[in-house]
Motif scaffolding. Structure first.
Motif, PDB file in Angstrom:
ATOM      1  N   GLY A  10      72.441   9.146  30.243  1.00 37.69           N
ATOM      2  CA  GLY A  10      70.964   9.255  30.473  1.00 37.69           C
ATOM      3  C   GLY A  10      71.208   9.529  32.335  1.00 37.69           C
ATOM      4  O   GLY A  10      72.168   8.702  32.204  1.00 37.69           O
ATOM      5  N   GLY A  11      69.984   9.276  32.509  1.00 38.72           N
ATOM      6  CA  GLY A  11      69.824   9.520  33.916  1.00 38.72           C
ATOM      7  C   GLY A  11      69.903  10.444  35.309  1.00 38.72           C
ATOM      8  O   GLY A  11      70.709  11.151  34.619  1.00 38.72           O
ATOM      9  N   THR A  12      69.925  10.613  36.301  1.00 39.35           N
ATOM     10  CA  THR A  12      70.007  11.335  37.099  1.00 39.35           C
ATOM     11  C   THR A  12      71.470  12.171  37.103  1.00 39.35           C
ATOM     12  O   THR A  12      72.068  13.396  37.431  1.00 39.35           O
ATOM     13  N   ILE A  13      72.316  11.284  36.557  1.00 47.76           N
ATOM     14  CA  ILE A  13      73.771  11.848  36.764  1.00 47.76           C
ATOM     15  C   ILE A  13      73.688  12.641  35.716  1.00 47.76           C
ATOM     16  O   ILE A  13      74.742  13.662  35.760  1.00 47.76           O
ATOM     17  N   SER A  14      73.029  12.825  35.049  1.00 46.91           N
ATOM     18  CA  SER A  14      73.191  14.033  33.594  1.00 46.91           C
ATOM     19  C   SER A  14      71.461  14.822  33.825  1.00 46.91           C
ATOM     20  O   SER A  14      71.234  15.855  31.991  1.00 46.91           O
ATOM     21  N   MET A  15      70.995  14.812  35.079  1.00 44.63           N
ATOM     22  CA  MET A  15      70.355  15.816  35.574  1.00 44.63           C
ATOM     23  C   MET A  15      70.155  16.533  35.991  1.00 44.63           C
ATOM     24  O   MET A  15      71.770  17.601  36.397  1.00 44.63           O
ATOM     25  N   GLU A  16      69.041  18.055  36.429  1.00 49.59           N
ATOM     26  CA  GLU A  16      69.368  19.000  36.955  1.00 49.59           C
ATOM     27  C   GLU A  16      68.044  19.164  37.674  1.00 49.59           C
ATOM     28  O   GLU A  16      67.115  18.549  36.676  1.00 49.59           O
ATOM     29  N   LEU A  52      68.338   9.482  28.325  1.00 52.76           N
ATOM     30  CA  LEU A  52      67.221   8.758  28.646  1.00 52.76           C
ATOM     31  C   LEU A  52      67.923   8.719  30.296  1.00 52.76           C
ATOM     32  O   LEU A  52      68.334   8.150  30.746  1.00 52.76           O
ATOM     33  N   PRO A  53      66.548   9.079  30.663  1.00 56.10           N
ATOM     34  CA  PRO A  53      65.845   8.348  31.799  1.00 56.10           C
ATOM     35  C   PRO A  53      65.599   7.104  31.809  1.00 56.10           C
ATOM     36  O   PRO A  53      65.700   6.900  30.892  1.00 56.10           O
ATOM     37  N   SER A  54      66.974   5.956  32.791  1.00 57.64           N
ATOM     38  CA  SER A  54      66.649   5.070  32.929  1.00 57.64           C
ATOM     39  C   SER A  54      65.172   4.428  32.466  1.00 57.64           C
ATOM     40  O   SER A  54      65.149   2.818  32.278  1.00 57.64           O
ATOM     41  N   PRO A  55      64.238   4.328  33.086  1.00 56.74           N
ATOM     42  CA  PRO A  55      62.368   3.228  33.276  1.00 56.74           C
ATOM     43  C   PRO A  55      62.841   3.424  31.720  1.00 56.74           C
ATOM     44  O   PRO A  55      61.965   2.327  30.912  1.00 56.74           O
ATOM     45  N   HIS A  56      63.098   4.209  30.760  1.00 61.47           N
ATOM     46  CA  HIS A  56      62.997   4.139  29.335  1.00 61.47           C
ATOM     47  C   HIS A  56      63.468   3.636  28.688  1.00 61.47           C
ATOM     48  O   HIS A  56      63.706   3.352  27.177  1.00 61.47           O
ATOM     49  N   HIS A  84      75.483   6.109  33.430  1.00 62.10           N
ATOM     50  CA  HIS A  84      73.589   5.839  33.399  1.00 62.10           C
ATOM     51  C   HIS A  84      72.216   5.787  34.694  1.00 62.10           C
ATOM     52  O   HIS A  84      72.540   5.803  35.423  1.00 62.10           O
ATOM     53  N   GLY A  85      71.394   5.829  34.405  1.00 62.31           N
ATOM     54  CA  GLY A  85      69.779   6.171  35.367  1.00 62.31           C
ATOM     55  C   GLY A  85      70.046   4.951  36.131  1.00 62.31           C
ATOM     56  O   GLY A  85      70.642   3.692  35.514  1.00 62.31           O
ATOM     57  N   THR A  86      70.096   5.079  37.453  1.00 59.62           N
ATOM     58  CA  THR A  86      70.343   3.886  38.501  1.00 59.62           C
ATOM     59  C   THR A  86      68.716   2.727  38.794  1.00 59.62           C
ATOM     60  O   THR A  86      69.172   2.406  38.863  1.00 59.62           O
ATOM     61  N   ASP A  87      67.584   3.433  37.799  1.00 59.51           N
ATOM     62  CA  ASP A  87      66.348   2.839  38.327  1.00 59.51           C
ATOM     63  C   ASP A  87      66.944   1.230  37.550  1.00 59.51           C
ATOM     64  O   ASP A  87      66.486   0.202  38.111  1.00 59.51           O
ATOM     65  N   THR A  88      67.375   1.153  35.954  1.00 59.07           N
ATOM     66  CA  THR A  88      67.383  -0.236  35.365  1.00 59.07           C
ATOM     67  C   THR A  88      69.431  -0.208  34.783  1.00 59.07           C
ATOM     68  O   THR A  88      69.331  -1.603  34.161  1.00 59.07           O
ATOM     69  N   GLY A 110      76.837   6.056  37.552  1.00 59.58           N
ATOM     70  CA  GLY A 110      75.482   6.675  38.057  1.00 59.58           C
ATOM     71  C   GLY A 110      75.291   7.650  39.411  1.00 59.58           C
ATOM     72  O   GLY A 110      76.129   8.294  39.789  1.00 59.58           O
ATOM     73  N   ALA A 111      73.994   8.924  39.762  1.00 57.49           N
ATOM     74  CA  ALA A 111      74.335   9.572  40.949  1.00 57.49           C
ATOM     75  C   ALA A 111      72.817   8.760  40.770  1.00 57.49           C
ATOM     76  O   ALA A 111      71.813   8.798  40.652  1.00 57.49           O
ATOM     77  N   MET A 112      72.312   9.192  42.618  1.00 52.68           N
ATOM     78  CA  MET A 112      71.328   9.289  42.898  1.00 52.68           C
ATOM     79  C   MET A 112      70.657  11.105  42.836  1.00 52.68           C
ATOM     80  O   MET A 112      70.083  10.820  43.321  1.00 52.68           O
ATOM     81  N   ARG A 113      71.435  11.539  43.533  1.00 49.43           N
ATOM     82  CA  ARG A 113      71.655  12.822  43.151  1.00 49.43           C
ATOM     83  C   ARG A 113      71.710  13.990  41.485  1.00 49.43           C
ATOM     84  O   ARG A 113      72.894  13.912  41.632  1.00 49.43           O
ATOM     85  N   THR A 158      72.548  -5.215  43.057  1.00 49.71           N
ATOM     86  CA  THR A 158      71.122  -4.532  42.829  1.00 49.71           C
ATOM     87  C   THR A 158      70.395  -3.182  43.486  1.00 49.71           C
ATOM     88  O   THR A 158      71.294  -3.369  44.804  1.00 49.71           O
ATOM     89  N   LYS A 159      70.085  -2.597  42.812  1.00 52.55           N
ATOM     90  CA  LYS A 159      69.304  -1.320  43.479  1.00 52.55           C
ATOM     91  C   LYS A 159      68.936  -1.330  44.807  1.00 52.55           C
ATOM     92  O   LYS A 159      67.740  -2.820  44.238  1.00 52.55           O
ATOM     93  N   THR A 160      69.107  -1.166  45.738  1.00 62.80           N
ATOM     94  CA  THR A 160      67.544  -1.500  47.371  1.00 62.80           C
ATOM     95  C   THR A 160      67.507  -0.527  48.348  1.00 62.80           C
ATOM     96  O   THR A 160      66.827  -0.763  49.527  1.00 62.80           O
TER      97      THR A 160
HETATM   98  N1  LIG Z   1      69.462   8.069  39.795  1.00 52.63           N
HETATM   99  C1  LIG Z   1      68.825   7.929  38.770  1.00 52.63           C
HETATM  100  O1  LIG Z   1      69.392   7.794  37.791  1.00 52.63           O
HETATM  101  C2  LIG Z   1      67.200   6.937  38.892  1.00 52.63           C
HETATM  102  C3  LIG Z   1      66.239   7.601  37.466  1.00 52.63           C
HETATM  103  N2  LIG Z   1      64.830   8.027  37.382  1.00 52.63           N
HETATM  104  C4  LIG Z   1      66.604   7.027  35.745  1.00 52.63           C
HETATM  105  O2  LIG Z   1      67.024   5.775  36.614  1.00 52.63           O
HETATM  106  O3  LIG Z   1      67.125   7.274  35.233  1.00 52.63           O
END
Ligand SMILES: NC(=O)C[C@H](N)C(=O)O
Length: 321
Positions: A10-16, A52-56, A84-88, A110-113, A158-160
């Motif tokens: 999951g994470g942004t890399i699998s989002m739109e 999952l979004p990585s905050p989950h 993976h989502g970048t947040d965690t 992961g991805a930021m966009r 770390t994510k900066t």
């Molecule tokens: N860039 C991302 O992946 C951020 C997203 N909120 C996540 O961690 O799932």
């Protein structure tokens, strides 16, 4: 033919992004077809362990992922890439680094966009991560994070930045390598690697951040909870406001280990200052000083270490290595 397994989580890399500008989980992953992109022929297995979004993501998900990676390797994967989502992401990467003992490359990206945004970075990051996973030299360096053409160790990265594609950095030592159009270059190697062979992730470790004027209140409020360990992001080189000290002492007396890191972005917490609440006093109380991990990673390490021991001396050694 080299066997690579890609595990999506999951994470942004699998989002739109939708028409109203909200980024949400989609039904696509980047680069579903990798054929012809690499100099050598590769056999790619793709699976999704959760989306999952990585905050989950929790420690239980991280353990599930570790098992998925072990299975992929048992089934012949010579390199594993995890999206993976970048947040965690840094927490999952460090968790995997501490629990897995494998000598095949394991690479998180992961991805930021998200996938339909202009300049989406997911496809390129996934491509680079596979490049690193194909590189035999990557197998003895622990779990790696590949983002924006850089290769980082799980312990340091770390994510900066909230949105910049160059968000992942390794403050203590910099990246250990780069991915270029002509291949993968490692320029230094990690020096140590801890391993915790855990079967459970049940320990409750809380992370707190110190601030000017912090007092006893938050520690008093937390004392009604069942806490197995406490990580504190202390001030500067490792100092706390004096009003917190009696409470810290109570936690230590109750046998709840406290690990201290610095809230500074860079550097190591040490027992330098001799004033009330200074590092000297905190160390004498029995607070464990960590050697350069950030708060979120010290929390992962303490939670895993507590699954294997409650011995204060042993715990201290884990954090001084
Ligand atoms: N860039 C991302 O992946 C951020 C997203 N909120 C996540 O961690 O799932």
């Amino acid at each position: 033919m080299r066997k690579i397994h890609i595990i999506h989580t999951g994470g942004t890399i699998s989002m739109e992004e939708d028409q109203r500008g909200a980024v949400k989980p989609g039904d696509k992953h980047p680069l579903s077809d990798l054929s012809g992109l690499f100099d050598i022929e590769i056999d790619v297995q793709i699976s999704e362990i959760f989306r999952l979004p990585s905050p989950h993501v929790t420690l239980a998900h991280m353990r599930q992922l570790a098992q998925g990676i072990e299975e992929a390797i048992q089934n012949g994967a010579e390199g594993v890439v995890v999206t993976h989502g970048t947040d965690t992401l840094e927490e999952t990467a460090y968790f995997l680094d501490l629990v897995l003992q494998q000598n095949v490359p394991i690479v998180l990206t992961g991805a930021m966009r998200s996938n339909n945004e202009l300049g989406a970075d997911g496809p390129h990051n996934l491509f680079s991560a596979v490049e690193v996973a194909l590189c035999k030299e990557a197998g003895d360096k622990g779990v790696l994070v590949v983002m924006n053409d850089e290769i980082h160790t799980a312990a340091n990265v770390t994510k900066t930045h909230t949105s910049n594609v160059a968000t992942f950095q390794s403050p203590q030592y910099g990246p250990i390598g780069i991915v270029t159009k002509r291949g993968v270059n490692f320029h230094h190697a990690p020096t140590s690697h801890d391993h915790f062979p855990i079967t459970e992730t049940k320990k409750n470790v809380i992370l707190l951040k110190a601030y000017a004027g912090m007092d006893e209140q938050i520690f008093q409020a937390l004392s009604s909870l069942k806490i197995d360990g406490l990580v504190i992001e202390a001030l500067g080189q490792g100092n706390m406001p004096p009003q917190t000290v009696p409470q810290l002492q109570k936690y230590i007396e109750k046998g709840i280990p406290i690990v201290l890191v610095s809230r500074c972005f860079n550097g190591i917490a040490q027992d330098v200052y001799g004033y009330e609440g200074g590092g000297r006093m905190l160390k004498e109380l029995g607070i464990i000083f960590s050697n350069g991990l950030n708060g979120q990673k010290a929390r992962i390490k303490l939670a895993l270490a507590l699954e294997t021991t409650s011995n204060h001396e042993v715990l201290s050694q884990y954090f001084t290595q």
